[in-house]
Design an enzyme around this catalytic site. Structure first.
Site, PDB file in Angstrom:
ATOM      1  N   ARG A   1       0.957  -1.447   0.347  1.00 47.83           N
ATOM      2  CA  ARG A   1       0.532   0.199  -0.052  1.00 47.83           C
ATOM      3  C   ARG A   1       1.089   1.290  -0.334  1.00 47.83           C
ATOM      4  NH1 ARG A   1      -4.436   1.821   4.872  1.00 47.83           N
ATOM      5  NH2 ARG A   1      -5.699   3.679   2.617  1.00 47.83           N
TER       6      ARG A   1
ATOM      7  N   HIS B   1      -5.606  -6.565  -2.459  1.00 48.71           N
ATOM      8  CA  HIS B   1      -6.528  -6.316  -1.074  1.00 48.71           C
ATOM      9  C   HIS B   1      -7.027  -7.865   0.281  1.00 48.71           C
ATOM     10  CE1 HIS B   1      -8.953  -2.163  -1.350  1.00 48.71           C
ATOM     11  NE2 HIS B   1      -7.434  -2.338  -1.119  1.00 48.71           N
TER      12      HIS B   1
ATOM     13  N   ASN C   1      -3.864  10.137   3.121  1.00 48.36           N
ATOM     14  CA  ASN C   1      -2.933   9.099   3.764  1.00 48.36           C
ATOM     15  C   ASN C   1      -3.126   8.495   5.410  1.00 48.36           C
ATOM     16  OD1 ASN C   1      -1.311   8.063   1.202  1.00 48.36           O
ATOM     17  ND2 ASN C   1      -0.783  10.142   1.446  1.00 48.36           N
TER      18      ASN C   1
ATOM     19  N   HIS D   1       0.293   4.469  -2.903  1.00 44.54           N
ATOM     20  CA  HIS D   1       0.226   5.245  -2.470  1.00 44.54           C
ATOM     21  C   HIS D   1       1.515   6.697  -2.537  1.00 44.54           C
ATOM     22  CE1 HIS D   1      -3.302   5.571   0.226  1.00 44.54           C
ATOM     23  NE2 HIS D   1      -3.469   4.506  -0.156  1.00 44.54           N
TER      24      HIS D   1
END
Length: 338
Positions: A67, A194, A96, A71
């Site tokens: 992740r 995920h 975030n 990001h």
């Protein structure tokens, strides 16, 4: 009377112009799999050792690292800008909030600085760490091309506009990823990350109480106990109930069973254009892993800084360069000014 010039007369000045254009145009350095072979030959094994130790200590770190890369790369490119601290930084942006794993990158950077000070960028460490995190939980591997450099700035406002949200519908997801050069299939493949990790109640409450999307009754009931209409915002739920700590295709199986945790998960299988991709990944896990790996390579090379652009940070949360590095008693990186 008109006349025609010979091809040679025309081509000669054009050839000269091309030579001058190439001479004066800056040459952008390229990423390479052998970038550190001479300057820091043990960089990759050092990063992998650090990542593996972190995942053994806390399995959630695998999801954190993947992740983190996502990001970072979706906001002004893969330049480790997300790692920088400060009041107006991406790291402190509400977009975030809930992103973790910075300490894992700090530890890997500290280990690399000991053997090769001032050589390996935080951006490269983040790209390699995400790959190693996937492998650590039985996910796919991929080749990481190296040579990224670190930014000197961070962009909180861009984080607010460029990162996808957990309540996006399918049209919004496709449009968001398209802005970064990804098609719908690549978006679905990347969403497959995920298959590991967890989400907080505040992120999936809308899926339980305010969503028209199909939801399995038993799944909805269990979520309601974990995440009431008010309160319990920090309560955690695995994104994949079946194998939350293993990288596999059960995430897509959950979507077919209407057990996607986030709205942005379930919209991938809701009678729309992405359904066929989800079904393919359910039936062919190897295809999913191959597509995921290819999409991760593509994502890790968004708007990279190379050559003389950017810097090589000594400490990933600071623009300090070429300073000595020390670790405190908790294994956290510190900078000691010379």
């Amino acid at each position: 009377m008109g006349y025609s010039k010979s091809n040679g007369t025309i081509m000669f000045p054009m050839f000269i112009l091309l030579i001058f254009a190439n001479y004066f145009m800056p040459c952008k350095a390229q990423l390479s799999t052998t970038f550190y072979d001479t300057t820091c030959p043990n960089a990759l094994t050092t990063i992998q050792t650090s990542v593996n130790a972190s995942v053994v200590n806390n399995t959630r770190n695998a999801a954190f690292l993947i992740r983190l890369l996502f990001h970072d790369c979706f906001v002004q490119g893969c330049d480790a800008s997300l790692l920088l601290g400060g009041a107006d930084s991406e790291r402190e942006s509400p977009a975030n909030n809930g992103v973790f794993g910075y300490d894992v990158i700090d530890a890997a950077k500290a280990a690399v600085e000991i053997i090769c000070p001032g050589v390996v960028s935080c951006a490269d460490i983040l790209a390699v760490a995400a790959r190693d995190a996937s492998v650590a939980v039985n996910g796919p591997s991929w080749t990481v091309r190296l040579g990224r450099r670190d930014s000197t700035n961070s962009n909180a406002s861009q984080a607010a506009t460029d990162l996808p949200r957990g309540n996006f519908n399918l049209t919004e997801l496709i449009a968001n990823f398209d802005l970064k050069g990804f098609n719908a299939r690549e978006m679905v493949a990347l969403s497959g990350s995920h298959t590991i990790g967890q989400a907080r109640c505040s992120r999936f409450r809308g899926r339980i109480y305010n969503s028209p999307l199909n939801i399995d009754a038993a799944f909805n009931s269990s979520l309601s106990e974990i995440c009431p209409p008010t309160g319990g915002d920090e309560n955690l739920q695995p994104l994949d109930l079946v194998t939350p700590n293993t990288f596999d295709n059960n995430y897509f199986r959950n979507l077919v069973a209407s057990r996607g945790l986030l709205i942005s998960d379930q919209v991938l299988f809701n009678g729309d254009s992405a359904d066929s991709i989800v079904t393919e990944y359910v039936d062919n896990p190897a295809t999913f892993e191959s597509d995921f790996a290819a999409a991760m390579v593509k994502m890790s090379e968004i708007e990279v800084l190379t050559g003389t652009s950017g810097i090589i940070r000594t400490v990933c949360n600071s623009t300090v360069v070429n300073g000595p590095v020390m670790l405190n008693s908790n294994g956290q990186i510190m900078y000691q000014a010379s």
